[in-house]
Design a protein around this motif. Structure first.
Motif, PDB file in Angstrom:
ATOM      1  N   ASN A   1       0.860  -1.204   0.000  1.00  0.00           N
ATOM      2  CA  ASN A   1       0.000   0.000   0.000  1.00  0.00           C
ATOM      3  C   ASN A   1       0.894   1.252   0.000  1.00  0.00           C
ATOM      4  OD1 ASN A   1       0.900   0.306   2.708  1.00  0.00           O
ATOM      5  ND2 ASN A   1      -0.769  -1.005   3.394  1.00  0.00           N
ATOM      6  N   THR A   2       0.277   2.398  -0.020  1.00  0.00           N
ATOM      7  CA  THR A   2       1.015   3.668  -0.019  1.00  0.00           C
ATOM      8  C   THR A   2       1.676   3.902   1.329  1.00  0.00           C
ATOM      9  OG1 THR A   2      -0.910   4.458  -1.258  1.00  0.00           O
ATOM     10  CG2 THR A   2       0.771   6.086  -0.713  1.00  0.00           C
ATOM     11  N   SER A   3       0.937   3.564   2.381  1.00  0.00           N
ATOM     12  CA  SER A   3       1.429   3.842   3.733  1.00  0.00           C
ATOM     13  C   SER A   3       2.788   3.196   3.985  1.00  0.00           C
ATOM     14  CB  SER A   3       0.432   3.311   4.766  1.00  0.00           C
ATOM     15  OG  SER A   3      -0.801   3.944   4.608  1.00  0.00           O
TER      16      SER A   3
ATOM     17  N   PHE B   1      -4.152  13.676   2.927  1.00  0.00           N
ATOM     18  CA  PHE B   1      -4.748  12.421   3.371  1.00  0.00           C
ATOM     19  C   PHE B   1      -3.925  11.907   4.558  1.00  0.00           C
ATOM     20  CE2 PHE B   1      -5.665   7.880   3.259  1.00  0.00           C
ATOM     21  CZ  PHE B   1      -7.041   7.889   3.079  1.00  0.00           C
TER      22      PHE B   1
ATOM     23  N   PHE C   1      -6.379  14.320  -2.331  1.00  0.00           N
ATOM     24  CA  PHE C   1      -7.545  13.419  -2.395  1.00  0.00           C
ATOM     25  C   PHE C   1      -8.872  14.165  -2.346  1.00  0.00           C
ATOM     26  CE2 PHE C   1      -9.761  12.974   1.759  1.00  0.00           C
ATOM     27  CZ  PHE C   1      -8.982  13.818   2.529  1.00  0.00           C
TER      28      PHE C   1
ATOM     29  N   ASP D   1       3.465  11.292  -2.054  1.00  0.00           N
ATOM     30  CA  ASP D   1       2.404  10.287  -2.027  1.00  0.00           C
ATOM     31  C   ASP D   1       1.709  10.401  -3.385  1.00  0.00           C
ATOM     32  OD1 ASP D   1      -0.137   9.156  -1.921  1.00  0.00           O
ATOM     33  OD2 ASP D   1      -0.502   9.721   0.160  1.00  0.00           O
TER      34      ASP D   1
ATOM     35  N   ILE E   1      -0.476   8.253  -4.961  1.00  0.00           N
ATOM     36  CA  ILE E   1      -1.589   7.331  -5.272  1.00  0.00           C
ATOM     37  C   ILE E   1      -2.748   8.007  -6.006  1.00  0.00           C
ATOM     38  CG2 ILE E   1      -2.769   7.565  -3.027  1.00  0.00           C
ATOM     39  CD1 ILE E   1      -3.462   4.561  -3.279  1.00  0.00           C
ATOM     40  N   GLN E   2      -2.973   9.300  -5.788  1.00  0.00           N
ATOM     41  CA  GLN E   2      -4.109   9.927  -6.476  1.00  0.00           C
ATOM     42  C   GLN E   2      -3.741  10.466  -7.853  1.00  0.00           C
ATOM     43  OE1 GLN E   2      -7.022   9.418  -5.834  1.00  0.00           O
ATOM     44  NE2 GLN E   2      -7.442   9.358  -3.639  1.00  0.00           N
TER      45      GLN E   2
ATOM     46  N   GLN F   1      -4.168   0.350  -5.943  1.00  0.00           N
ATOM     47  CA  GLN F   1      -5.575  -0.046  -5.891  1.00  0.00           C
ATOM     48  C   GLN F   1      -6.550   0.971  -6.470  1.00  0.00           C
ATOM     49  OE1 GLN F   1      -3.638   0.772  -3.253  1.00  0.00           O
ATOM     50  NE2 GLN F   1      -4.776   1.586  -1.517  1.00  0.00           N
ATOM     51  N   LYS F   2      -6.049   2.161  -6.814  1.00  0.00           N
ATOM     52  CA  LYS F   2      -6.979   3.176  -7.327  1.00  0.00           C
ATOM     53  C   LYS F   2      -6.776   3.350  -8.833  1.00  0.00           C
ATOM     54  CE  LYS F   2      -6.768   5.643  -2.897  1.00  0.00           C
ATOM     55  NZ  LYS F   2      -8.085   5.505  -2.280  1.00  0.00           N
TER      56      LYS F   2
HETATM   57  C1  PLP Z   1      -3.549  10.697  -0.940  1.00  0.00           C
HETATM   58  C2  PLP Z   1      -3.803   9.313  -0.439  1.00  0.00           C
HETATM   59  N1  PLP Z   1      -2.792   8.639   0.134  1.00  0.00           N
HETATM   60  C3  PLP Z   1      -2.952   7.367   0.565  1.00  0.00           C
HETATM   61  C4  PLP Z   1      -4.165   6.734   0.458  1.00  0.00           C
HETATM   62  C5  PLP Z   1      -4.340   5.318   0.892  1.00  0.00           C
HETATM   63  O1  PLP Z   1      -3.210   4.805   1.510  1.00  0.00           O
HETATM   64  P1  PLP Z   1      -2.943   3.244   1.527  1.00  0.00           P
HETATM   65  O2  PLP Z   1      -2.605   2.842   0.112  1.00  0.00           O
HETATM   66  O3  PLP Z   1      -1.820   3.073   2.455  1.00  0.00           O
HETATM   67  O4  PLP Z   1      -4.200   2.595   2.009  1.00  0.00           O
HETATM   68  C6  PLP Z   1      -5.246   7.412  -0.094  1.00  0.00           C
HETATM   69  C7  PLP Z   1      -6.556   6.708  -0.194  1.00  0.00           C
HETATM   70  O5  PLP Z   1      -7.587   6.938  -0.036  1.00  0.00           O
HETATM   71  C8  PLP Z   1      -5.052   8.724  -0.564  1.00  0.00           C
HETATM   72  O6  PLP Z   1      -6.057   9.398  -1.120  1.00  0.00           O
END
Ligand code: PLP
Length: 393
Positions: free
Chosen positions: A95-97, A122, A174, A199, A201-202, A224-225
């Motif tokens: 995951n991103t975290s 986020f 986000f 970060d 992911i978005q 996952q997105k």
């Molecule tokens: C900016 C951002 N970072 C991280 C995440 C999710 O983090 P992770 O992939 O660790 O669940 C989200 C998800 O909603 C997000 O919008």
């Protein structure tokens, strides 16, 4: 390009994307899916790859160590192509975290150091930094602009403070779709010796990023997105020059040279791998990474630049209705700061959101805004209908 060729390029792209939509997401004929900023759908080709892998997983004698390691190598190589990195700069994660925590644990911050984080990030990109209070490191939340966006002017100003040693920011926010001006932030961070952590992911999957052109120090991205991949897949990037300077804050058993030879695992050679694998935490979910390879491969085939062009065209019906005063777009629309996320405010956003749901439009409600997050498979017709529903409120 003249207007005519721009139009035909757009038509060719739309035709291609519509065809792929029919093949990969047949269910989109029933539902308008605009929640890619929450969860991306799994393309049919990815589902097939997952099924094939699961067949072998049920009978694990069919999965050799070599095949499993090959999956990891391919996943790193695919992520590297996505951001134009070297394979050695990519580690895999669930995951991103994970990547953000790995960055917080490894970067050489000292007591009194300040890390800048835009307010409104986020939480995945806030808590790992706040935890550094244990090491005497302070987080400075940079207040947002009046629109609620990251205040880049203020960040640029604060970065020159010698106590500031890090900036952690989302490529795309986000809650409002604001894409940070990474070129600008990269330049000022480098000029001032400040670590830049992103970060992503978005953004990745709908927004191009080339880490050779726009250097960042560390980047983390769950798949996952926008990358249309299974939960549990993702990756991180660590800039080449930095890798060997950083000691991971934890010890994955395959992060060490001592594990290269599976017949001598108890040799315990503590030398970290000279590449980003030193930050990985094996065992990783092979099945999810098989899916990520397939889905990111599809996006690379379609080309991320073209996906961005497409989602900009999808925004047009929303923007033009908004200009007519029916509702308000609260996301940036200029080409430096726009993204695939368009948030809108109506006179009664909760009621508008309900009306969309009733019309089989799946989107999100975030921080008081309706968040529309279309991907390559969405169509202008769908966005026209969404604009009409929003204007009816
Ligand atoms: C900016 C951002 N970072 C991280 C995440 C999710 O983090 P992770 O992939 O660790 O669940 C989200 C998800 O909603 C997000 O919008």
């Amino acid at each position: 390009m003249n207007t005519h060729s721009t139009e035909s390029a757009s038509e060719v792209r739309r035709d291609q994307f519509r065809t792929v939509r029919g093949m990969e997401f047949p269910w989109t004929s029933r539902t308008t899916y605009l929640a890619n900023a929450s969860v991306g759908p799994i393309p049919a080709r990815t589902r097939s790859a997952l099924d094939r892998f699961q067949d072998a997983r049920d009978e694990p004698y069919r999965l050799s160590d070599r095949r499993l390691m090959g999956i990891l190598e391919l996943a790193r190589a695919t992520a590297a192509r996505l951001v134009n990195a070297e394979v050695e700069e990519i580690g895999l994660a669930t995951n991103t975290s994970y990547g953000l925590n790995a960055a917080a644990a490894a970067l050489p911050f000292a007591p009194g150091d300040i890390i800048l984080v835009p307010d409104g990030e986020f939480p995945a990109n806030v808590y790992p930094w706040l935890m550094l209070a244990q090491r005497g490191v302070k987080v400075e939340l940079i207040p947002a602009t009046a629109q609620g966006w990251p205040d880049e002017a203020r960040i640029v100003d604060r970065v020159t403070d010698p106590a500031v040693r890090g900036l952690a920011i989302s490529l795309v926010q986000f809650a409002n779709g604001y894409r940070c001006d990474l070129n600008l932030l990269s330049d000022v961070c480098r000029a001032n010796g400040v670590f830049l952590v992103v970060d992503a992911i978005q953004g990745l999957g709908a927004v191009p990023l080339d880490v050779r052109e726009t250097p960042v120090d560390l980047l983390s991205c769950g798949a996952q997105k926008w990358l249309l991949s299974p939960w549990g897949s993702g990756f991180f990037y660590v800039r080449r020059e930095l890798i060997e300077q950083l000691t991971p804050g934890f010890a994955g058993w395959m992060a060490f040279a001592g594990t290269d030879d599976f017949s001598r695992l108890t040799a315990y050679d503590c030398t970290f791998h000279p590449d980003a694998r030193r930050f990985e935490m094996i065992t990783l979910p092979y099945q999810d990474l098989v899916g990520m390879v397939e889905s990111v491969g599809l996006l690379l085939e379609l080309e991320i630049d073209r996906i961005l062009q497409h989602v900009r065209e999808l925004r047009e019906p929303i923007e033009s209705r908004s200009h007519a005063g029916a509702f308000q777009v609260v996301s940036p629309t200029d080409p430096t700061h726009d993204s695939a996320i368009t948030c809108v405010q109506t006179s009664d956003a909760a009621a508008s959101y309900r009306a969309l749901r009733e019309a089989d439009v799946v989107c999100s409600f975030r921080e008081g805004n309706i968040r529309l997050a279309p991907h390559f498979f969405n169509t202008v017709d769908e966005m026209d209908r969404v604009a009409e529903i929003l204007a009816g409120r």
